[in-house]
Each structure stands twice: as structure tokens, then as C-alpha cells.
Design an enzyme around this catalytic site. Sequence first.
Site, PDB file in Angstrom:
ATOM      1  N   ASP A  16     -65.310-143.144 -83.586  1.00 52.31           N
ATOM      2  CA  ASP A  16     -65.677-144.355 -84.421  1.00 52.31           C
ATOM      3  C   ASP A  16     -64.723-145.553 -84.270  1.00 52.31           C
ATOM      4  O   ASP A  16     -63.291-145.450 -84.481  1.00 52.31           O
ATOM      5  CB  ASP A  16     -66.009-144.009 -85.918  1.00 52.31           C
ATOM      6  N   HIS A  33     -65.881-150.385 -76.349  1.00 56.30           N
ATOM      7  CA  HIS A  33     -66.259-148.986 -75.844  1.00 56.30           C
ATOM      8  C   HIS A  33     -65.598-148.823 -74.449  1.00 56.30           C
ATOM      9  O   HIS A  33     -65.112-147.625 -74.012  1.00 56.30           O
ATOM     10  CB  HIS A  33     -67.690-148.986 -75.420  1.00 56.30           C
ATOM     11  N   LEU A 127     -59.615-126.469 -70.174  1.00 57.00           N
ATOM     12  CA  LEU A 127     -60.425-127.068 -71.385  1.00 57.00           C
ATOM     13  C   LEU A 127     -61.660-126.953 -70.989  1.00 57.00           C
ATOM     14  O   LEU A 127     -62.174-127.484 -70.011  1.00 57.00           O
ATOM     15  CB  LEU A 127     -59.785-128.406 -71.599  1.00 57.00           C
TER      16      LEU A 127
END
Length: 236
Positions: A16, A33, A127
Amino acid sequence: MNDKMIIPNHIGIIMDGNGRWAVKRGLPRTMGHKKAIGTLKELCIHMADIGVKYVSLYAFSTENFKREVKEVNFLMDLFINTFEKEFGFLKERDVKIIFSGRREPLPEKVLNAMDDLVNDTKNNKSLVLNICINYGSHAEIVDMTKKLCQLYKDGNISLDDIDEELLMKNMYNDLPPLDYVIRTSGELRLSNFMMYQASYAEFYFPEVLFPDFGVEEFDKALEEFQKRNRRFGGIK
Ligand code: FPP
């Protein structure tokens, strides 16, 4: 960082503050972004290096479609560009990419870029990076319930088969519980992010905006995690 650190098995990140990061610098929100992609790449390498096994990223919520068309379109193009051109290094780093969320109404080009990434990394073993796009926890529970009802209707399960494990198996992805949820930018909300999976997670809400949440800030989060006393409803 030291060898004795407890590494959370599954970390959720609510990325955020991108818009505010850009506005503070007199830039259009979309630049926040764009900057976030660099931060994300740095974090993914670091998390894989220290042995985090699962990471779930909140990239676009079902509610984010309410944003201005210009910003939604920018994000869709950013997803395509990132998946096609920026995430190649994850393949070599043995990272497996999966997605959570509803496919409808994501544009065909985004879906193709997502599918290619899943396909190219499906045999990777370090991962697992779960990217939540057009994701909402409520929608996930609705979709899971429909799947279970269909299985029941077709005679493939009985009422006695329904338990927590079966619920999880019928979510978008069968994932272990979240251990640590980090939401940047000082907002103290879950915003429809993996509610079911976060039931015993620890939470961390740094003030820093996501584009500035690099490795140094992540390591502070990890230090904070060491101090938590997780009891899972039991006694110390
Ligand atoms: C929240 O910041 C961020 C988003 C809604 C988009 C998150 C997207 C990225 C980090 C980039 C792409 C990610 C991937 C996985 C390729 P905000 O816009 O709500 O910021 P604000 O609260 O300051 O307005």
C-alpha cells in the site's frame, strides 16, 4: 539478520501507498506503481535468499476495479510488462509463481502473461510466490463454497468429508497459513486480503510507503517478528 532468526514460513504483503509516494513527489499516481516493481524485485530476491517458503502479494483487489479507468488500464499494462519482461530472473532463482483471484473480467493479454509465468516456473522449488490479482477473500470463500456444493451434488463428497483441510484444498490455492502479514503505509486494515489464511497471523503496519519498503525495512519487520509470542490460542 543472523542465523538464529525465525523466518516466517508464509508472509503476506499488502503493498500500500504507491499513489501517495508519487503524489508526494508531484508525480502521477501511476509512477508509484512503477517504482513499486523495483522494490518488489529486490524483496523477492531477499526473501528467497533467507529461506521464506511462501509469499502472498496483494497486487489488485476485486474492489480495485472501482478506480479510474486510466489507473486500472495502467496497472493491467504494468502486469503484462512485468510478467513478460521483469520477472524472468525469478525463473532462474527457482521461484514458482502462482496466482489467486477470479479470472473474469481480467483482459486476455493479462491472463496469457499470467499463464505463461505459471507454466515457465511450475517445476521450481524454492520460494512459492502467490500473486493475488482480482482477488478478494469474500469472493474466494464464495467460489470455494460453490466448488464444494458441486462436489456434493455430483456425489463426490459427503457432508462428513467437509473439514478445514477440504475447505483449504478448494481455495484458489492450497497454501499453508499466513504467519506474518505486512501492510505498508500505516493503514490498519486487512481490506479483504486472505482472511481465512490469516486467522493466526502476526501483523505489522509500518508507516513507510511501499515503494520505499526495501530490504532494510523488510529486515526491521523480521526483527519485529522475533519479538512476537505466538500461542495459537494455547498457553505460553
Ligand atoms: C496500493 O497502493 C497498490 C495497488 C492497488 C497496486 C499494487 C501494485 C503493484 C505494487 C505493482 C504491480 C505488482 C505486481 C505483482 C506486478 P495505492 O495505489 O492504494 O496507494 P495509495 O493508498 O497511496 O493511494
